[in-house]
Design a protein around this motif. Structure first.
Motif, PDB file in Angstrom:
ATOM      1  N   GLY B 354       0.633  -1.039  -0.353  1.00 18.24           N
ATOM      2  CA  GLY B 354      -0.005   0.007   0.244  1.00 18.24           C
ATOM      3  C   GLY B 354       0.738   1.237  -0.084  1.00 18.24           C
ATOM      4  N   ALA B 355       0.118   2.427   0.422  1.00 13.98           N
ATOM      5  CA  ALA B 355       0.532   3.866   0.021  1.00 13.98           C
ATOM      6  C   ALA B 355       0.216   3.972   1.207  1.00 13.98           C
ATOM      7  N   MET B 356       1.265   5.910   1.407  1.00 17.37           N
ATOM      8  CA  MET B 356       0.282   6.923   2.427  1.00 17.37           C
ATOM      9  C   MET B 356       1.116   7.630   2.334  1.00 17.37           C
ATOM     10  N   ALA B 357       0.142   8.804   2.441  1.00 19.32           N
ATOM     11  CA  ALA B 357       0.435   9.986   2.856  1.00 19.32           C
ATOM     12  C   ALA B 357      -0.211  10.416   3.602  1.00 19.32           C
ATOM     13  N   THR B 358       0.747  11.877   4.610  1.00 15.80           N
ATOM     14  CA  THR B 358       0.205  12.932   5.461  1.00 15.80           C
ATOM     15  C   THR B 358       0.276  14.429   5.297  1.00 15.80           C
ATOM     16  N   ILE B 359      -0.677  14.255   5.707  1.00 20.25           N
ATOM     17  CA  ILE B 359      -0.933  16.287   4.470  1.00 20.25           C
ATOM     18  C   ILE B 359      -0.993  17.096   6.199  1.00 20.25           C
ATOM     19  N   GLY B 360      -0.010  17.641   7.096  1.00 17.31           N
ATOM     20  CA  GLY B 360       0.074  18.022   8.315  1.00 17.31           C
ATOM     21  C   GLY B 360      -0.714  17.557   9.025  1.00 17.31           C
ATOM     22  N   ARG B 361      -1.000  18.157   9.941  1.00 15.66           N
ATOM     23  CA  ARG B 361      -1.020  17.876  11.992  1.00 15.66           C
ATOM     24  C   ARG B 361      -2.358  16.536  11.634  1.00 15.66           C
ATOM     25  N   ASN B 362      -2.670  15.535  11.803  1.00 16.46           N
ATOM     26  CA  ASN B 362      -3.436  14.826  11.842  1.00 16.46           C
ATOM     27  C   ASN B 362      -4.233  13.778  11.032  1.00 16.46           C
TER      28      ASN B 362
END
Lengths: 425, 425
Positions: B354-362
């Motif tokens: 799978g893949a994931m990305a974070t976009i800032g806090r929370n």
């Protein structure tokens, strides 16, 4: 420079070291406008630079953003600038980002390495007064070992593993201890194909004992600790020349060494524009009276390493270290507030809290006012004091974590060549 | 190059990224001599470089000394070197520190920024593929705000606070999120005399959605999150030119921006000396068979980003990210051991985790094989996965400590200009 005018008098502080930061912090919520100027956007905790240079701590953990120190304080301004000159007649400072008027000027520019005029040594040796310099030294130490692997010339290989530290003050002693710990715990494992026993760590001290601002028992113990760690100590010897390979001294002693660390002296980082008679020649510090006022001026002050306040106990000025700077910064804030509120000023009296130095794992020497001790307990005291002198909770936590990790694991994990120092062909 | 000859076959691995490190680790205690070569003495955890660039993490916490990875393993050697060419006829690699014979060669050189031939963009834009590049970007961001304070020219000030991120993949999206968090929590406090609302964060994406290697729901949510954070998103737009001030696109859209971050593409960091037909033109990756063997050679392998293994599911090769590299490194070790012990080889089969990305806090988006989710829980999963993918306990602990601190305090304390990026007049 783009600072709004207010009805409050403007205090311009040049330098965000211990003295400047303490002054600024203690001037908050007064009827003053405070402008803090530094050539870096961070405060450097200089006492731990040697641990950055030897891969024990990350640079960011001993640096603290100055804007964070002064944030949320009304009437406070920070500017990233280098001051080239001060014009005391026009009450202006001249910087690379423009001029700025002041009502009060505080010079807190600290100190810089003193090469005593030897430009060759300045060119070829390493200093350790700033974060980039310490990172350069970290890179160079590691690059030397990488290069030592490549040469089959034994002389060259030994020179690459030969470290000459000039100066036996706290900086020299602590660096030598840290290098010795690297030699013992890290380098033989990292470089199994090198004979790390050939690595030499030398301290060359001009005087007749190490740590000569501390007690004799501290000097003796520090020497014992270093000798036990395999450091070579040369006393009453002056390094007179270095060409990047050969180190010459005023005696028969000489070295072939790829790395010379110059920790033999500092001088005030004075600014242009003060009358010459303000400057005390040898150490280039600025003469101040007991209120840290620069002699001959009414509204120009100097604090910290750059200031020379001659007292009965310290005729040549206070020692150039953190404590006098911190205390003078705090004290000058008191006097400035006293002045604007028409209260009597108090002369500065230095409270000597003692001195300490660490020499590798589990070993330190501590001189307090009434008690002197050495060894493991001194080492814990040293760590405790340094940890709590750091600015910022995050920095303290990261440093603590590194120390615990390094202690338990006998490790130093930031042995990284992030920016190579040597120019490659 | 100074590596002892043994009776064991010599495996030379070029590159200490995920693929090279995993291969080396899994070759220990075999009848092989392993030589790992990298141009840095550390492994870089690339997925967190954007946090270094935005002052959230110290660089040293995402770098790990390669010598420590391979220490205490008999028959393992590391050399700090750049490979300029390989000579497959003589079975030699040619580096800046000499030549080295190999029995097996593994190219694990990873990827580099792809400017698609635009040298002007290459010259003026910032990349984020290495620790020094990320530190340069960190310096530049902070220097821009310091400079914005100095100018009274509104256009210039806005350009200094205008950030154009080219490319809407994970790197672009995560960087935009981090910049938006800085805009919200840090910059207004650090620069009270600037109108930080004027700061613009723009993502310019060539395709019609962000994160186009992930699911549509992930793209949609990521866009929502970014818009909510005030990021401007431009889709179906290509940046075609940048001169350090003006950004031109293939549409009417243009920007005046002091900072362009180029995250629009990568290509294999191939090495000279392979037959041309081995290289797949567009992304410049090396064609390999299902055993990661370079087509046309018996003893040359490529793994990780630089390798292009065309399969039914991935006709253009596996995605250029950590997971295929890690899995190929491990798998090639298995096959190499199989070969020297005369066991049958197994073709590589990629397990898509799978893949994931974070976009800032929370906020994060996560696509797993069977389940997709977004928001706070995804954010915790993102953090957990990244924390445990880091190499080294100390790095994990320092990163964790920083994340907890930053989360509780809404802070990013490594906003330090250690080495200024802009040349000062």
């Amino acid at each position: 420079m783009n600072i709004p005018k207010t009805s409050f008098p403007r205090v311009v502080i040049v330098g965000g070291g211990f003295a400047g930061i303490m002054l600024a912090k203690n001037l908050k919520n007064q009827e003053l406008q405070v402008v803090l100027i530094d050539k870096n956007n961070y405060h450097t905790f200089q006492p731990l630079l040697y641990q950055v240079a030897t891969g024990g701590l990350e640079p960011d953990s001993i640096a603290f953003p100055i804007r964070k120190v002064i944030k949320d304080i009304p009437n406070f301004y920070f500017r990233l600038a280098e001051v080239s000159e001060i014009d005391t007649n026009k009450r202006k400072i001249i910087t690379n980002i423009g001029k700025l008027k002041y009502d009060y000027l505080v010079i807190a520019t600290g100190s810089k390495t003193n090469y005593f005029g030897n430009t060759k040594i300045e060119k070829f040796s390493m200093a350790m007064k700033s974060v980039p310099q310490s990172l350069n030294l970290r890179s160079l130490i590691l690059e030397n070992f990488e290069d030592a692997l490549l040469t089959s010339n034994l002389e060259e290989r030994n020179a690459l593993m030969n470290f000459v530290i000039v100066g036996g003050g706290p900086t020299g002693v602590e660096l030598a201890g840290a290098l010795a710990e690297m030699k013992k715990g890290i380098l033989p494992k990292d470089y199994p194909d090198l004979d790390i026993r050939q690595m030499q760590i030398n301290i060359v001290q001009g005087g007749n004992r190490l740590l000569n601002t501390m007690s004799e028992i501290a000097s003796e113990k520090a020497e014992d600790f270093l000798i036990h760690l395999g450091v070579n100590i040369y006393k009453n010897v002056h390094v007179v020349d270095y060409d990047g390979y050969k180190v010459d001294t005023n005696t028969d002693l000489n070295f072939e060494a790829a790395t010379v660390i110059w920790a033999a002296g500092v001088k005030g980082a004075t600014v242009n524009g003060l009358q010459n008679e303000c400057i005390i020649e040898r150490a280039e510090r600025i003469k101040v009276d007991e209120f840290n006022k620069v002699k001959g001026y009414k509204n120009v002050f100097a604090i910290g390493d750059v200031a020379c306040m001659s007292t009965n106990q310290y005729p040549k000025g206070h020692p150039m270290m953190a404590q006098p700077a911190i205390q003078q910064g705090k004290h000058l804030a008191y006097n400035m507030i006293a002045e604007i509120t028409n209260k009597p000023l108090k002369p500065f009296i230095y409270k000597d809290k003692g001195a300490m130095a660490t020499i590798g794992r589990n070993k330190a020497v501590v001189d307090l006012k009434k008690i002197r001790f050495q060894g493991v307990f001194a080492w814990f005291v040293w760590m405790f004091v340094h940890l709590f002198s750091l600015i910022g909770f995050r920095n303290r936590a990261v440093v603590f974590l590194n120390w615990v990790y390094n202690y338990i694991r006998f490790d130093r994990e930031t042995r990284l060549i992030i920016r190579p120092f040597k120019k490659k062909p």
